[in-house]
Design a protein around this motif. Structure first.
Motif, mmCIF file in Angstrom:
data_model
loop_
_atom_site.group_PDB
_atom_site.id
_atom_site.type_symbol
_atom_site.label_atom_id
_atom_site.label_comp_id
_atom_site.label_asym_id
_atom_site.label_seq_id
_atom_site.Cartn_x
_atom_site.Cartn_y
_atom_site.Cartn_z
ATOM 1 N N PHE A 45 1.039 -1.248 -0.160
ATOM 2 C CA PHE A 45 0.022 -0.015 -0.002
ATOM 3 C C PHE A 45 0.933 1.304 -0.070
ATOM 4 C CE2 PHE A 45 -2.545 -3.483 1.575
ATOM 5 C CZ PHE A 45 -3.785 -3.275 0.884
ATOM 6 N N ALA A 46 0.780 1.946 -1.185
ATOM 7 C CA ALA A 46 1.580 3.014 -1.035
ATOM 8 C C ALA A 46 1.289 4.405 -0.364
ATOM 9 C CB ALA A 46 1.657 3.611 -2.624
ATOM 10 N N GLN A 47 -0.257 4.362 -0.020
ATOM 11 C CA GLN A 47 -0.536 5.271 1.001
ATOM 12 C C GLN A 47 -1.589 4.690 1.664
ATOM 13 O OE1 GLN A 47 -1.924 7.732 -2.702
ATOM 14 N NE2 GLN A 47 -3.966 7.196 -1.802
ATOM 15 N N ALA A 48 -1.971 5.544 3.129
ATOM 16 C CA ALA A 48 -2.828 4.955 4.021
ATOM 17 C C ALA A 48 -4.220 4.887 3.522
ATOM 18 C CB ALA A 48 -2.686 5.733 5.329
ATOM 19 N N TYR A 49 -4.865 3.754 4.137
ATOM 20 C CA TYR A 49 -6.472 3.988 3.769
ATOM 21 C C TYR A 49 -7.251 3.387 4.978
ATOM 22 C CZ TYR A 49 -5.068 3.901 -1.260
ATOM 23 O OH TYR A 49 -4.415 4.361 -2.334
ATOM 24 N N ALA A 50 -8.389 4.001 5.001
ATOM 25 C CA ALA A 50 -9.172 3.944 6.454
ATOM 26 C C ALA A 50 -9.945 2.478 6.123
ATOM 27 C CB ALA A 50 -10.394 4.904 6.514
ATOM 28 N N SER A 51 -10.067 2.162 5.078
ATOM 29 C CA SER A 51 -10.969 0.916 4.844
ATOM 30 C C SER A 51 -10.634 0.274 3.423
ATOM 31 C CB SER A 51 -12.489 1.045 4.936
ATOM 32 O OG SER A 51 -13.291 0.029 4.770
ATOM 33 N N ILE A 52 -9.940 -1.010 3.694
ATOM 34 C CA ILE A 52 -9.637 -1.736 2.331
ATOM 35 C C ILE A 52 -10.227 -3.275 2.642
ATOM 36 C CG2 ILE A 52 -7.666 -2.890 1.434
ATOM 37 C CD1 ILE A 52 -7.744 -0.015 0.656
ATOM 38 N N ASP A 100 -10.906 -7.399 4.995
ATOM 39 C CA ASP A 100 -12.262 -6.844 4.801
ATOM 40 C C ASP A 100 -12.614 -5.634 5.761
ATOM 41 O OD1 ASP A 100 -14.931 -6.787 4.175
ATOM 42 O OD2 ASP A 100 -15.664 -8.285 5.273
ATOM 43 N N SER A 101 -12.879 -4.695 5.035
ATOM 44 C CA SER A 101 -12.880 -3.266 5.591
ATOM 45 C C SER A 101 -11.849 -2.912 6.644
ATOM 46 C CB SER A 101 -14.264 -3.224 6.456
ATOM 47 O OG SER A 101 -15.253 -3.220 5.280
ATOM 48 N N VAL A 102 -10.622 -3.164 6.637
ATOM 49 C CA VAL A 102 -9.394 -3.045 7.393
ATOM 50 C C VAL A 102 -8.832 -1.858 7.114
ATOM 51 C CG1 VAL A 102 -9.181 -5.604 7.941
ATOM 52 C CG2 VAL A 102 -7.697 -4.527 6.354
ATOM 53 N N GLU A 116 -11.646 0.086 -2.341
ATOM 54 C CA GLU A 116 -11.487 1.325 -1.620
ATOM 55 C C GLU A 116 -12.584 2.220 -2.118
ATOM 56 O OE1 GLU A 116 -10.260 5.127 -0.097
ATOM 57 O OE2 GLU A 116 -9.796 4.628 -2.355
ATOM 58 N N ALA A 117 -12.420 3.526 -2.506
ATOM 59 C CA ALA A 117 -13.256 4.412 -3.087
ATOM 60 C C ALA A 117 -13.961 3.668 -4.440
ATOM 61 C CB ALA A 117 -12.983 5.720 -3.528
ATOM 62 N N ALA A 118 -13.136 3.272 -5.234
ATOM 63 C CA ALA A 118 -13.468 2.428 -6.267
ATOM 64 C C ALA A 118 -12.789 1.257 -6.332
ATOM 65 C CB ALA A 118 -13.250 3.387 -7.596
ATOM 66 N N ASP A 119 -13.419 -0.091 -7.158
ATOM 67 C CA ASP A 119 -12.714 -1.297 -7.303
ATOM 68 C C ASP A 119 -11.467 -1.060 -8.387
ATOM 69 O OD1 ASP A 119 -14.809 -2.196 -6.127
ATOM 70 O OD2 ASP A 119 -15.802 -3.130 -7.562
ATOM 71 N N THR A 120 -10.421 -1.670 -7.932
ATOM 72 C CA THR A 120 -9.201 -1.804 -8.691
ATOM 73 C C THR A 120 -8.811 -3.272 -8.870
ATOM 74 O OG1 THR A 120 -8.363 0.356 -7.838
ATOM 75 C CG2 THR A 120 -6.676 -1.051 -8.853
ATOM 76 N N THR A 121 -8.614 -3.514 -10.173
ATOM 77 C CA THR A 121 -8.517 -5.072 -10.557
ATOM 78 C C THR A 121 -7.185 -5.101 -10.992
ATOM 79 O OG1 THR A 121 -10.848 -5.407 -10.874
ATOM 80 C CG2 THR A 121 -9.456 -7.139 -11.696
ATOM 81 N N TYR A 122 -6.409 -6.109 -10.475
ATOM 82 C CA TYR A 122 -5.096 -6.478 -10.867
ATOM 83 C C TYR A 122 -4.973 -7.864 -11.549
ATOM 84 C CZ TYR A 122 -3.241 -2.692 -7.928
ATOM 85 O OH TYR A 122 -2.966 -1.512 -7.237
ATOM 86 N N GLU A 123 -4.101 -7.755 -12.744
ATOM 87 C CA GLU A 123 -4.165 -9.210 -13.446
ATOM 88 C C GLU A 123 -2.825 -9.842 -12.862
ATOM 89 O OE1 GLU A 123 -4.817 -9.219 -17.616
ATOM 90 O OE2 GLU A 123 -5.988 -7.346 -17.335
ATOM 91 N N ILE A 164 2.335 -6.611 -5.666
ATOM 92 C CA ILE A 164 1.544 -5.548 -6.442
ATOM 93 C C ILE A 164 1.554 -4.329 -5.740
ATOM 94 C CG2 ILE A 164 0.308 -7.019 -7.837
ATOM 95 C CD1 ILE A 164 -2.038 -6.797 -6.019
ATOM 96 N N THR A 165 1.568 -3.255 -6.226
ATOM 97 C CA THR A 165 1.420 -1.868 -5.644
ATOM 98 C C THR A 165 -0.203 -1.415 -5.780
ATOM 99 O OG1 THR A 165 3.617 -1.510 -5.753
ATOM 100 C CG2 THR A 165 2.345 0.489 -5.298
ATOM 101 N N PHE A 166 -0.515 -0.710 -4.573
ATOM 102 C CA PHE A 166 -1.920 -0.112 -4.687
ATOM 103 C C PHE A 166 -1.661 1.366 -4.165
ATOM 104 C CE2 PHE A 166 -5.975 0.919 -2.722
ATOM 105 C CZ PHE A 166 -6.942 0.784 -3.802
ATOM 106 N N PRO A 167 -2.171 2.192 -4.735
ATOM 107 C CA PRO A 167 -2.981 2.181 -5.913
ATOM 108 C C PRO A 167 -2.073 1.783 -7.212
ATOM 109 C CG PRO A 167 -2.602 4.427 -5.239
ATOM 110 C CD PRO A 167 -2.110 3.568 -4.268
ATOM 111 N N LYS A 168 -2.604 1.778 -8.151
ATOM 112 C CA LYS A 168 -1.989 1.440 -9.403
ATOM 113 C C LYS A 168 -1.182 2.712 -9.859
ATOM 114 C CE LYS A 168 -4.625 -2.110 -11.634
ATOM 115 N NZ LYS A 168 -5.204 -2.582 -13.021
#
Length: 116
Positions: free
Chosen positions: A9-16, A37-39, A64-71, A82-86
């Motif tokens: 995670f390249a930045q902090a998130y309140a709920s992933i 789940d919502s961590v 997170e705010a929007a779905d991000t899909t990684y292949e 993988i790094t989130f966000p892309k």
């Protein structure tokens, strides 16, 4: 056979929430045994998960705010992470503009050298 994947995670998130694309189930952090789940995550955190695969392709969906899909394995780095966000990719127009600026600066520098 599932992929072992680290999600950085390249930045902090309140709920992933992290889901396996194949089964659409919430992934479990293989180091803690807890569902992701919502961590909350801090900048620089890495969680390790197992991702299902079919036809040598797997995927993970991070909410997170929007779905991000990684292949997977396409978007894994050399360490299996993988790094989130892309990371945003440069547009061709941005690259063309940068190329024009570099050429302009090169011409200016060449002109200044001749003027001395």
């Amino acid at each position: 056979m599932p992929y072992r994947v680290g999600i950085y995670f390249a930045q902090a998130y309140a709920s992933i929430t992290v889901k396996d694309w194949l089964s659409n189930t919430i992934c479990v952090n293989t180091e803690t045994g807890k569902p992701i789940d919502s961590v909350a995550v801090n900048k620089g955190d890495t969680v390790k998960v197992l991702i299902g695969q079919r036809d040598n392709v797997g995927g993970v969906i991070i909410h997170e705010a929007a779905d991000t899909t990684y292949e997977i394995p396409l978007e894994l780095d050399e360490t299996g992470k993988i790094t989130f966000p892309k990371q945003k990719r440069a547009l061709q127009s941005d690259l063309d503009n940068l190329d024009a600026q570099v050429k302009n600066l090169t011409q200016q520098i060449a002109g200044n050298k001749r003027g001395k």
